[in-house]
Scaffold this active site. Structure first.
Site, PDB file in Angstrom:
ATOM      1  N   ASP A   1       0.833  -1.197   0.000  1.00 40.78           N
ATOM      2  CA  ASP A   1       0.000   0.000   0.000  1.00 40.78           C
ATOM      3  C   ASP A   1       0.873   1.255   0.000  1.00 40.78           C
ATOM      4  O   ASP A   1       2.063   1.215   0.345  1.00 40.78           O
ATOM      5  CB  ASP A   1      -0.918   0.017   1.219  1.00 40.78           C
ATOM      6  CG  ASP A   1      -2.040  -1.012   1.131  1.00 40.78           C
ATOM      7  OD1 ASP A   1      -2.313  -1.492   0.013  1.00 40.78           O
ATOM      8  OD2 ASP A   1      -2.638  -1.326   2.180  1.00 40.78           O
TER       9      ASP A   1
ATOM     10  N   TYR B   1       5.481  -9.161   8.331  1.00 40.41           N
ATOM     11  CA  TYR B   1       5.137  -7.755   8.525  1.00 40.41           C
ATOM     12  C   TYR B   1       5.430  -7.333   9.958  1.00 40.41           C
ATOM     13  O   TYR B   1       5.281  -8.126  10.902  1.00 40.41           O
ATOM     14  CB  TYR B   1       3.648  -7.514   8.261  1.00 40.41           C
ATOM     15  CG  TYR B   1       3.190  -7.867   6.871  1.00 40.41           C
ATOM     16  CD1 TYR B   1       3.083  -6.887   5.885  1.00 40.41           C
ATOM     17  CD2 TYR B   1       2.849  -9.176   6.543  1.00 40.41           C
ATOM     18  CE1 TYR B   1       2.647  -7.203   4.608  1.00 40.41           C
ATOM     19  CE2 TYR B   1       2.412  -9.505   5.272  1.00 40.41           C
ATOM     20  CZ  TYR B   1       2.313  -8.522   4.308  1.00 40.41           C
ATOM     21  OH  TYR B   1       1.880  -8.847   3.048  1.00 40.41           O
TER      22      TYR B   1
ATOM     23  N   TYR C   1      -4.599  -9.538   3.343  1.00 42.17           N
ATOM     24  CA  TYR C   1      -4.788  -8.123   3.657  1.00 42.17           C
ATOM     25  C   TYR C   1      -4.538  -7.947   5.156  1.00 42.17           C
ATOM     26  O   TYR C   1      -5.385  -8.296   5.990  1.00 42.17           O
ATOM     27  CB  TYR C   1      -6.198  -7.673   3.288  1.00 42.17           C
ATOM     28  CG  TYR C   1      -6.476  -7.666   1.800  1.00 42.17           C
ATOM     29  CD1 TYR C   1      -6.039  -6.614   1.008  1.00 42.17           C
ATOM     30  CD2 TYR C   1      -7.177  -8.702   1.190  1.00 42.17           C
ATOM     31  CE1 TYR C   1      -6.302  -6.589  -0.363  1.00 42.17           C
ATOM     32  CE2 TYR C   1      -7.440  -8.687  -0.177  1.00 42.17           C
ATOM     33  CZ  TYR C   1      -6.998  -7.630  -0.948  1.00 42.17           C
ATOM     34  OH  TYR C   1      -7.259  -7.614  -2.298  1.00 42.17           O
TER      35      TYR C   1
END
EC number: 5.4.99.25
Length: 389
Positions: free
Chosen positions: A213, A278, A350
Site C-alpha cells: 500500500d 510484517y 490483507y
C-alpha cells in the site's frame, strides 16, 4: 494443363514470373528462374526476342525490389543511432496485388511463394549486408515493417528489461504511476525515469512481484521488480552508476541485485507468490491489555482466515472470499494503547483487515480474538520469504 507461354499474357517481370515456380528447380533465385522461363517461352513461341516487362512496369512488384537503397535510407533515418544486434523484416502489400498473384499462381499449379515472403527475405539479406547485423525471427532488437505501396517504413525497437529488488522507506509513495495522480513520486518513477534517461528510451513500466500500500514501507530483503524501458537507443550500459544515482537521490527508494533481464522475467516475477513477514504498529482507543492481546496472537497463529474483498479496494477488485493462512503472530511489546506485532502470512493476505476485521468481512481477525477494536497505525513489510532468502 497450362503452357509456359501463357505467362506472356501477363505484365510480369522476371522475378515475379520466377516466383510462380519457386518450389521447382531448387538452388536458384526467383530472378534466375525467371531468366530460364523467359528463354523457354522464347523457344516455345518461336520468338527468341521475347522478354518479360521491366520490373517498374510489373503489375505485381511495381519495381519494389529495385528500391532497396531508398528503403534502407528510410529505415536508417528512423533508427538513428539506436543500438541493435538483430533485426526482422515484415512487409505490407496491397490486397489487390496479393489476390492477383494468388490467382496467377493457382493457374500455374500453386507451387510459388508470396511476394511478401521473398521481399522480407531479400531485403533482410540486403539490410544485413549493409549493416553487419543479424537477421533473426527470435525476439529481434529491431523490427522493420515496410509498406510497399506507399514506400513507408515503421520501425519498432524492442524494449529492454532490468531486473532488481527495491526497498521503499516512505509512507506516502505508491508503487506505480496513477492516471488520476500524474504528479508526485512513485517507486516506478523514481527508478524508471533514471534508467530511461540512461537508455535513451521514451517510456517505462515497473512490473512488481505484488505491491504494498501507499502508506506501507517495503524494507528487509526487498521486493522483486522488472523495469521495462521502451524504444531504448542504448541496449547496453553500465548499471552501477544508475543504481548509485537512484540510491543517493534522497527520494526514499533503494534498489539492489540489479541486472539486465528479458521479457520472460515479467511473467515470472508477477506469478511468484511468497509468504511475507510484517511489522505492524497496532493501536486501540483504550489502553491495551497485554495478556489478552498475547492470547489473541497465539490463537490466531496457524489459523486459516476468510477474507472478503476489503471495502477499501472493492471498487477495483472482484468481490470474492479468499482463504489465507496466518503462519505466525508474535507480540513484540505493548506501550499504553499501542502494540508492536510481527505477522507472517500467506501471499495475498490483507494485513490491515486481518487486524481490524473490516466490519466482519475478515474472520477471524485479531480484533475479534482480542475482543475489542484494533487498527493498524503503521505497517512495514520486513521480509519476503523467497527460496534464496
Amino acid at each position: 494443363m497450362f503452357q509456359i507461354s501463357e505467362l506472356a499474357n501477363y505484365r510480369l517481370c522476371k522475378r515475379c514470373s520466377g516466383r510462380i515456380f519457386a518450389y521447382h528447380y531448387h538452388g536458384i533465385s526467383n530472378l534466375e528462374r525467371g531468366e530460364y522461363l523467359q528463354f523457354a517461352i522464347g523457344c516455345e513461341t518461336g520468338n527468341p526476342d521475347f522478354s518479360f516487362v521491366d520490373s517498374k512496369n510489373c503489375d505485381i512488384c511495381h519495381g519494389i525490389f529495385d528500391r532497396f537503397d531508398d528503403i534502407y535510407d528510410l529505415v536508417a533515418k528512423k533508427v538513428g543511432d539506436a543500438q541493435y544486434s538483430t533485426f526482422l523484416v515484415g512487409s505490407v502489400f496491397p490486397q489487390d496485388t496479393i489476390r492477383m498473384e494468388e490467382d496467377i499462381q493457382k493457374k500455374f499449379g500453386s507451387s510459388g511463394e508470396s511476394i511478401k515472403k521473398e521481399f522480407n527475405r531479400e531485403f533482410g539479406k540486403y539490410f544485413s549486408a549493409r549493416t553487419g547485423k543479424e537477421y533473426s525471427q527470435d525476439n529481434p532488437d529491431l523490427t522493420i515493417l515496410v509498406n510497399a505501396e506507399y514506400l513507408f517504413v515503421d520501425v519498432k525497437i524492442r524494449s529492454i528489461y532490468i531486473y532488481g529488488k527495491y526497498r521503499k522507506f516512505r509512507r506516502d509513495m505508491p508503487q506505480t504511476r496513477w492516471i488520476h495522480r500524474p504528479n508526485g513520486d512513485t517507486v516506478e518513477s523514481v527508478i524508471g525515469s533514471v534508467f530511461t534517461r540512461y537508455a535513451g528510451g521514451t517510456n517505462y513500466y515497473l512490473h512488481g512481484s505484488g505491491r504494498e500500500d501507499v502508506d506501507v514501507r517495503m524494507l528487509g530483503n526487498g521486493r522483486e521488480f522488472v523495469l521495462e524501458v521502451e524504444n531504448p537507443r542504448y541496449r547496453e550500459f553500465e548499471l552501477d552508476p544508475v543504481v548509485k544515482e537512484i540510491n543517493t537521490s534522497g527520494k526514499g527508494v533503494e534498489i539492489f541485485d540489479v541486472k539486465f533481464s528479458s521479457h520472460d522475467a515479467v511473467s515470472e516475477v508477477k506469478l511468484e507468490k511468497h509468504r511475507k513477514v510484517y511489522d505492524a504498529l497496532v493501536v486501540s482507543d483504550r489502553p491495551i491489555d497485554e495478556s489478552r492481546l498475547l492470547e489473541a496472537c497465539i490463537n490466531l497463529t496457524g489459523k486459516n482466515i476468510y477474507q472478503r474483498t476489503p471495502l477499501r479496494v472493492a471498487q477495483r477488485r472482484s468481490d470474492l472470499v479468499r482463504t489465507r493462512r496466518i503462519d505466525q503472530v508474535d507480540l513484540v511489546g505493548v506501550s499504553a494503547n499501542e502494540a508492536e506485532i510481527l505477522i507472517s502470512a500467506e501471499a495475498g493476505t490483507y494485513i490491515k483487515e486481518l487486524v481490524n476485521g473490516d466490519g466482519g468481512r475478515t474472520r477471524p481477525s485479531l480484533s475479534e480474538m482480542y475482543g475489542s477494536p484494533l487498527n493498524v497505525k503503521e505497517l512495514d513489510v520486513i521480509k519476503i520469504c523467497r527460496g534464496e532468502d
